[in-house]
Design a protein around this motif. Structure first.
Motif, PDB file in Angstrom:
ATOM      1  N   ILE A   1      -2.729   2.872   6.083  1.00 22.78           N
ATOM      2  CA  ILE A   1      -1.320   2.729   6.471  1.00 22.78           C
ATOM      3  C   ILE A   1      -0.797   1.347   6.081  1.00 22.78           C
ATOM      4  O   ILE A   1       0.316   1.209   5.567  1.00 22.78           O
ATOM      5  N   MET A   2      -1.614   0.321   6.324  1.00 23.95           N
ATOM      6  CA  MET A   2      -1.222  -1.035   5.900  1.00 23.95           C
ATOM      7  C   MET A   2      -1.095  -1.102   4.381  1.00 23.95           C
ATOM      8  O   MET A   2      -0.180  -1.739   3.850  1.00 23.95           O
ATOM      9  N   GLY A   3      -2.017  -0.430   3.680  1.00 22.10           N
ATOM     10  CA  GLY A   3      -1.962  -0.412   2.228  1.00 22.10           C
ATOM     11  C   GLY A   3      -0.678   0.216   1.714  1.00 22.10           C
ATOM     12  O   GLY A   3      -0.063  -0.283   0.767  1.00 22.10           O
ATOM     13  N   LEU A   4      -0.268   1.330   2.338  1.00 24.95           N
ATOM     14  CA  LEU A   4       0.988   1.968   1.950  1.00 24.95           C
ATOM     15  C   LEU A   4       2.172   1.023   2.150  1.00 24.95           C
ATOM     16  O   LEU A   4       3.052   0.921   1.290  1.00 24.95           O
ATOM     17  N   ALA A   5       2.186   0.329   3.287  1.00 21.01           N
ATOM     18  CA  ALA A   5       3.286  -0.596   3.592  1.00 21.01           C
ATOM     19  C   ALA A   5       3.344  -1.725   2.560  1.00 21.01           C
ATOM     20  O   ALA A   5       4.413  -2.056   2.038  1.00 21.01           O
ATOM     21  N   PHE A   6       2.180  -2.295   2.247  1.00 21.83           N
ATOM     22  CA  PHE A   6       2.129  -3.362   1.246  1.00 21.83           C
ATOM     23  C   PHE A   6       2.521  -2.830  -0.133  1.00 21.83           C
ATOM     24  O   PHE A   6       3.216  -3.510  -0.903  1.00 21.83           O
TER      25      PHE A   6
ATOM     26  N   ILE B   1       2.369  -2.932 -13.534  1.00 20.42           N
ATOM     27  CA  ILE B   1       2.335  -3.135 -12.073  1.00 20.42           C
ATOM     28  C   ILE B   1       2.765  -1.859 -11.364  1.00 20.42           C
ATOM     29  O   ILE B   1       2.126  -1.420 -10.392  1.00 20.42           O
ATOM     30  N   LEU B   2       3.865  -1.257 -11.825  1.00 15.38           N
ATOM     31  CA  LEU B   2       4.341  -0.017 -11.202  1.00 15.38           C
ATOM     32  C   LEU B   2       3.323   1.116 -11.398  1.00 15.38           C
ATOM     33  O   LEU B   2       3.181   1.976 -10.532  1.00 15.38           O
ATOM     34  N   SER B   3       2.621   1.115 -12.530  1.00 12.51           N
ATOM     35  CA  SER B   3       1.590   2.132 -12.751  1.00 12.51           C
ATOM     36  C   SER B   3       0.430   1.950 -11.785  1.00 12.51           C
ATOM     37  O   SER B   3      -0.187   2.924 -11.345  1.00 12.51           O
ATOM     38  N   ALA B   4       0.103   0.695 -11.456  1.00 17.01           N
ATOM     39  CA  ALA B   4      -0.982   0.431 -10.505  1.00 17.01           C
ATOM     40  C   ALA B   4      -0.647   0.957  -9.118  1.00 17.01           C
ATOM     41  O   ALA B   4      -1.550   1.265  -8.325  1.00 17.01           O
ATOM     42  N   ALA B   5       0.649   1.064  -8.830  1.00 16.23           N
ATOM     43  CA  ALA B   5       1.087   1.546  -7.519  1.00 16.23           C
ATOM     44  C   ALA B   5       0.955   3.055  -7.375  1.00 16.23           C
ATOM     45  O   ALA B   5       1.360   3.627  -6.357  1.00 16.23           O
ATOM     46  N   THR B   6       0.371   3.728  -8.374  1.00 14.14           N
ATOM     47  CA  THR B   6       0.167   5.179  -8.316  1.00 14.14           C
ATOM     48  C   THR B   6      -0.644   5.580  -7.089  1.00 14.14           C
ATOM     49  O   THR B   6      -0.487   6.692  -6.570  1.00 14.14           O
ATOM     50  N   ALA B   7      -1.502   4.666  -6.623  1.00 13.79           N
ATOM     51  CA  ALA B   7      -2.325   4.951  -5.435  1.00 13.79           C
ATOM     52  C   ALA B   7      -1.469   5.349  -4.236  1.00 13.79           C
ATOM     53  O   ALA B   7      -1.907   6.131  -3.378  1.00 13.79           O
ATOM     54  N   ILE B   8      -0.247   4.842  -4.170  1.00 14.71           N
ATOM     55  CA  ILE B   8       0.668   5.193  -3.072  1.00 14.71           C
ATOM     56  C   ILE B   8       0.913   6.696  -3.054  1.00 14.71           C
ATOM     57  O   ILE B   8       0.856   7.348  -2.001  1.00 14.71           O
ATOM     58  N   TRP B   9       1.177   7.247  -4.225  1.00 21.76           N
ATOM     59  CA  TRP B   9       1.524   8.668  -4.299  1.00 21.76           C
ATOM     60  C   TRP B   9       0.320   9.563  -4.040  1.00 21.76           C
ATOM     61  O   TRP B   9       0.466  10.668  -3.535  1.00 21.76           O
TER      62      TRP B   9
ATOM     63  N   LEU C   1      -6.405  -2.056  -2.730  1.00 21.30           N
ATOM     64  CA  LEU C   1      -7.681  -2.380  -2.086  1.00 21.30           C
ATOM     65  C   LEU C   1      -7.737  -1.795  -0.684  1.00 21.30           C
ATOM     66  O   LEU C   1      -8.744  -1.187  -0.289  1.00 21.30           O
ATOM     67  N   LEU C   2      -6.668  -1.967   0.083  1.00 16.60           N
ATOM     68  CA  LEU C   2      -6.633  -1.444   1.450  1.00 16.60           C
ATOM     69  C   LEU C   2      -6.709   0.083   1.465  1.00 16.60           C
ATOM     70  O   LEU C   2      -7.420   0.673   2.286  1.00 16.60           O
ATOM     71  N   MET C   3      -5.980   0.732   0.554  1.00 15.92           N
ATOM     72  CA  MET C   3      -5.961   2.192   0.528  1.00 15.92           C
ATOM     73  C   MET C   3      -7.306   2.789   0.115  1.00 15.92           C
ATOM     74  O   MET C   3      -7.585   3.946   0.399  1.00 15.92           O
ATOM     75  N   ASN C   4      -8.129   1.989  -0.560  1.00 13.57           N
ATOM     76  CA  ASN C   4      -9.458   2.453  -0.975  1.00 13.57           C
ATOM     77  C   ASN C   4     -10.585   1.825  -0.155  1.00 13.57           C
ATOM     78  O   ASN C   4     -11.754   1.993  -0.487  1.00 13.57           O
ATOM     79  N   TRP C   5     -10.219   1.100   0.901  1.00 12.30           N
ATOM     80  CA  TRP C   5     -11.215   0.339   1.650  1.00 12.30           C
ATOM     81  C   TRP C   5     -12.315   1.228   2.237  1.00 12.30           C
ATOM     82  O   TRP C   5     -13.493   0.877   2.201  1.00 12.30           O
ATOM     83  N   ASN C   6     -11.925   2.380   2.767  1.00 14.49           N
ATOM     84  CA  ASN C   6     -12.930   3.274   3.364  1.00 14.49           C
ATOM     85  C   ASN C   6     -13.948   3.748   2.330  1.00 14.49           C
ATOM     86  O   ASN C   6     -15.130   3.924   2.644  1.00 14.49           O
ATOM     87  N   LEU C   7     -13.486   3.950   1.090  1.00 14.66           N
ATOM     88  CA  LEU C   7     -14.400   4.358   0.023  1.00 14.66           C
ATOM     89  C   LEU C   7     -15.341   3.219  -0.348  1.00 14.66           C
ATOM     90  O   LEU C   7     -16.541   3.419  -0.545  1.00 14.66           O
ATOM     91  N   TYR C   8     -14.771   2.002  -0.427  1.00 15.29           N
ATOM     92  CA  TYR C   8     -15.592   0.870  -0.846  1.00 15.29           C
ATOM     93  C   TYR C   8     -16.659   0.522   0.192  1.00 15.29           C
ATOM     94  O   TYR C   8     -17.799   0.247  -0.154  1.00 15.29           O
ATOM     95  N   LYS C   9     -16.284   0.543   1.461  1.00 17.90           N
ATOM     96  CA  LYS C   9     -17.251   0.125   2.484  1.00 17.90           C
ATOM     97  C   LYS C   9     -18.394   1.130   2.630  1.00 17.90           C
ATOM     98  O   LYS C   9     -19.475   0.772   3.100  1.00 17.90           O
ATOM     99  N   ASP C  10     -18.159   2.390   2.242  1.00 16.62           N
ATOM    100  CA  ASP C  10     -19.212   3.412   2.319  1.00 16.62           C
ATOM    101  C   ASP C  10     -19.952   3.595   0.998  1.00 16.62           C
ATOM    102  O   ASP C  10     -20.852   4.420   0.905  1.00 16.62           O
TER     103      ASP C  10
END
Length: 368
Positions: free
Chosen positions: A129-134, A102-110, A307-316
């Motif tokens: 920003i919401m993704g970072l907060a979550f 789980i902590l490894s999955a949070a690498t997206a934050i960094w 998911l939120l932090m990558n949302w812009n990539l996914y929608k495009d």
């Protein structure tokens, strides 16, 4: 038609390997630690995996030496495969492989925090920003669980917190190594006389060898090899080691590289959502560790943040654009008289082609 079916089967098989095998490596590391000390485990794993991959590249006829590429591979391999993996392996002595995943999955934050060239883009996006907060909320929940539990002694609790901090530092090392690889690799036009770049598999082999050498040096200095007796290793733990070498380091990585060549990168990156679920499931069914409601909630929040932090990539992503295009066309078909349907298809195709031309010109302009 048959080739397409075979291709589809290969893609599905590769995804299953990346999703399940990579997710299971957290569990098998924990299993192997019953007989292997952390740095001996890393040493044997990466020396063998790197040597096998290098041998495979040699058989394929790939060039193995290029001073500039090897220098970069050594630096990146040290950060990605030594610092991060050392943190993971060492941490799993004290905390469950589920929490580690789980902590490894949070690498997206960094990646968001340390990717300075994209700060303006990232921090102007509400979704990121919401993704970072979550993401931070999910990580804090896992730390809070260790701090608030009264079922373990204070000394063990402190050791668990230390292991989690070490793991977070390891994921930061992974991030820095990845960003270095992304931004500081010299472009091909930098020097016309420059040697051809090494194949990505060769670079990875050098990274694995680098990690193996680093693990070996630390294991020797710490006296882990002096105390290691291979005759006392349980057969099941040798099996875990073989699995980590062949399945985790060789097969899973090769599948990942192949998928990046045939599928969109944003689609391939979905392994980050599946790996911790696989790891947590293996912990629940095959270990004595307790999987708590707080851990599951933390996992859900962390994955939602990714998911939120990558949302812009996914929608495009072109796959999602194609889905939206088909839905729009279907809606127009249902709204229009039958006689006008061919005209709607013609207009829609024209608009799509015009949009593709505009995007192509925009990319060419950016490159120039």
């Amino acid at each position: 038609m048959e080739d397409q079916k075979i291709s589809a089967a290969k893609i599905v098989a590769a995804y299953l390997v990346v999703y399940i095998v990579w997710g299971s490596t957290f569990f098998f590391i924990e299993e192997a630690l019953r007989s292997f000390t952390p740095f001996v485990l890393g040493s044997i794993r990466f020396i063998i995996a790197g040597s096998l991959l290098m041998g495979y590249c040699k058989l394929r006829g790939y060039k193995l030496f290029n001073k500039a590429d090897i220098k970069q591979a050594v630096f990146v391999g040290f950060l990605l495969l030594f610092i991060d993996m050392a943190a993971i392996i060492w941490s799993e002595q004290y905390i469950s492989s589920g929490i580690v995943s789980i902590l490894s999955a949070a690498t997206a934050i960094w990646f968001i925090i340390f990717d300075k060239p994209k700060w303006k883009e990232n921090f102007s996006s509400p979704a990121i920003i919401m993704g970072l907060a979550f993401g931070f909320t999910g990580v804090v929940m896992l730390f809070a669980e260790q701090l608030m539990t009264n079922s373990i002694p204070q000394e063990e609790k402190s050791q668990n917190i230390t292991a989690m901090i070490v793991l977070v530092l390891g994921t930061i090392g992974w991030t820095i190594g990845s960003l270095y690889s992304k931004y500081y690799q010299k472009p091909k036009s930098w020097d016309k006389k420059k040697e051809p770049s090494l194949n990505v598999m060769v670079k990875t082999a050098w990274q694995m060898v680098t990690a193996g050498v680093a693990f070996t040096i630390v294991a020797l200095v710490k006296g882990e090899y002096a105390a290691f007796n291979y005759t006392q290793v349980h057969p099941a733990d040798w099996g875990a080691m073989i699995y980590l070498v062949l399945m985790g380091s060789i097969l899973a990585f090769s599948s990942y590289i192949w998928l990046l060549q045939v599928r969109p990168a944003t689609e391939v990156s979905t392994y980050a959502y599946v790996n911790p679920i696989v790891a947590l499931a293996l912990v629940y069914f095959f270990t004595d560790h307790q999987v708590t409601v707080l851990q599951i909630a933390g996992l859900a929040i962390v994955l939602f943040s990714v998911l939120l932090m990558n949302w812009n990539l996914y929608k495009d992503n072109r796959t999602f654009r194609a889905i939206r295009y088909r839905k729009k066309l279907k809606k127009l078909r249902n709204m229009a008289p039958k006689s006008s349907i061919p005209r709607i298809i013609e207009v829609a195709d024209f608009q799509r082609k015009q949009k593709e031309k505009a995007e192509k010109k925009s990319k060419e302009k950016d490159i120039s």
